[in-house]
Enzyme design. Structure first.
Site, PDB file in Angstrom:
ATOM      1  N   LYS A 121       0.838  -1.202   0.000  1.00 20.20           N
ATOM      2  CA  LYS A 121       0.000   0.000   0.000  1.00 20.20           C
ATOM      3  C   LYS A 121       0.873   1.252   0.000  1.00 20.20           C
ATOM      4  O   LYS A 121       0.594   2.213  -0.713  1.00 20.20           O
ATOM      5  CB  LYS A 121      -0.949  -0.031   1.210  1.00 20.20           C
ATOM      6  CG  LYS A 121      -2.053  -1.079   1.039  1.00 20.20           C
ATOM      7  CD  LYS A 121      -2.787  -1.416   2.323  1.00 20.20           C
ATOM      8  CE  LYS A 121      -3.687  -2.628   2.096  1.00 20.20           C
ATOM      9  NZ  LYS A 121      -4.320  -3.132   3.323  1.00 20.20           N
ATOM     10  N   GLN A 148      -4.749  -1.740   9.526  1.00 19.54           N
ATOM     11  CA  GLN A 148      -4.534  -3.051   8.905  1.00 19.54           C
ATOM     12  C   GLN A 148      -5.102  -4.162   9.801  1.00 19.54           C
ATOM     13  O   GLN A 148      -4.797  -4.231  10.984  1.00 19.54           O
ATOM     14  CB  GLN A 148      -3.029  -3.264   8.652  1.00 19.54           C
ATOM     15  CG  GLN A 148      -2.696  -4.545   7.917  1.00 19.54           C
ATOM     16  CD  GLN A 148      -3.252  -4.573   6.488  1.00 19.54           C
ATOM     17  OE1 GLN A 148      -3.162  -3.600   5.750  1.00 19.54           O
ATOM     18  NE2 GLN A 148      -3.843  -5.700   6.102  1.00 19.54           N
ATOM     19  N   ASP A 152     -11.115   2.252   3.631  1.00 21.97           N
ATOM     20  CA  ASP A 152     -11.261   0.797   3.485  1.00 21.97           C
ATOM     21  C   ASP A 152     -12.730   0.416   3.272  1.00 21.97           C
ATOM     22  O   ASP A 152     -13.041  -0.704   2.869  1.00 21.97           O
ATOM     23  CB  ASP A 152     -10.752   0.098   4.770  1.00 21.97           C
ATOM     24  CG  ASP A 152      -9.564  -0.797   4.503  1.00 21.97           C
ATOM     25  OD1 ASP A 152      -9.309  -1.103   3.325  1.00 21.97           O
ATOM     26  OD2 ASP A 152      -8.894  -1.190   5.485  1.00 21.97           O
TER      27      ASP A 152
END
Ligand code: NAD
Length: 295
Positions: free
Chosen positions: A60, A104, A127
């Site tokens: 990322k 994460q 997200d």
């Protein structure tokens, strides 16, 4: 290239190619933003040292760098408390220079993931896991759609694969892939079946699928006996065994039966990252009032 290699090539859904097109498109928007003095930025939080998470975060960061997005990584030890993480998120929610916040997953077991997802501001939830954005998938007006399912939809669009009236079978019903994808495909008038580990006689269902999506993490679960001739197969699975990445689908065994297929690696994975970047830029665009039409 031999004739048979050429045949395989034509069947491949090239995730890296589509991801690079998304990155190119958002890079142009980033230039526009930077001309207005806005630098799109994402804060990535990693708790602990889960090896897969370390790799995902690195990918990322690299994508952000390629596109010109500022990425700010905070790495915390496994011992970080839930309260400390909530405080950090609050800080980032209030930071006007941060457009996207990504925590994460998975988190250590003493931290409640649901609580953490709910703490991220819905307008920075790149997200797409905040309940507000998840709920809005139903009505197709979410600010951010979850990256992997949205990436799959974009993939199908790119190859002009319409799902309308098609039998779409999804194996795996996680909150981050299977469930949101089922709704997204239903919104596009697909006939969707959602399968899980307790589904009986899976093959009898998958063998009728025009589009089969597998998101189980079970290496090579799917062979030719699961597939209808001419089906499109999307392999979401990522399993790392001895440093080699495997998907859910046994590519060699199904390739002669499918019309299109995603490779692993190089299929769904790059799209997930590209959509995350797109969501971050979208967040910055929304804030700046620039036209948010992306690809
Ligand atoms: P998960 O790990 O939370 O759950 C797995 C799902 O698969 C469950 O619904 C379970 O019931 C189902 N399942 C497991 N074995 C099965 C079987 N034999 N038959 C039928 N159903 C079965 O799901 P997840 O978090 O969506 O992850 C699934 C896989 O996708 C993992 O390999 C993960 O690494 C990968 N993944 C990849 C990306 C990407 O960008 N490519 C993104 C997210 C997840």
């Amino acid at each position: 290239m031999t004739e048979s290699n050429l045949g395989i090539q034509k069947k491949l859904i090239d995730g890296r190619l589509i991801a690079s097109k998304i990155e190119l498109s958002i890079s142009e928007k980033i230039v526009e933003l930077k001309n207005k003095g806005i630098v799109p930025s994402i804060a990535v939080i990693l708790v602990g040292k889960d090896p897969a998470s370390v790799v995902y975060v690195r990918n990322k960061e690299r994508a952000a760098q390629r596109c010109g997005i500022l990425s700010k990584k905070d790495v915390y030890p496994e011992s970080l408390t839930e309260k400390e993480l909530l405080n950090k998120i609050e800080e980032l929610n209030n930071d006007p220079l941060i457009h996207g916040i990504l925590v994460q997953l998975p988190l250590p077991p003493h931290i409640n993931e649901k609580k953490i997802m709910e703490a991220i501001s819905p307008v920075k939830d790149v997200d797409g896991f905040h309940p507000l954005n998840v709920g809005k998938i139903f009505t197709e007006d979410a600010l951010f759609y979850p990256c992997t399912p949205y990436g799959i939809v974009k993939m199908l669009d790119y190859y002009d694969i319409s799902v309308k009236g098609k039998s779409c079978v999804i194996i795996g019903q996680s909150n981050i892939v299977g469930k949101p994808l089922a709704i997204m495909l239903m919104n596009r008038l697909a006939t969707v079946s959602s399968l899980n580990i307790f589904t009986k006689d899976i093959k009898s269902i998958t063998a009728k699928a025009d589009i089969l999506i597998s998101a189980t993490g079970k290496v090579h679960l799917i062979d030719e006996s699961y597939i209808k001739k001419g089906a499109v197969v999307i392999d979401v699975g990522i399993s790392n065994i001895g440093g080699k990445i495997y998907g859910d689908v046994n590519f060699e065994r199904v390739i002669n039966k499918v019309s299109k297929i995603t490779p692993v690696p190089g299929g769904v994975g790059p799209l997930t990252v590209a959509v995350l970047m797109e969501n971050t830029v979208k967040s910055a665009l929304v804030k700046s009032g620039i036209n948010i039409k992306l690809i």
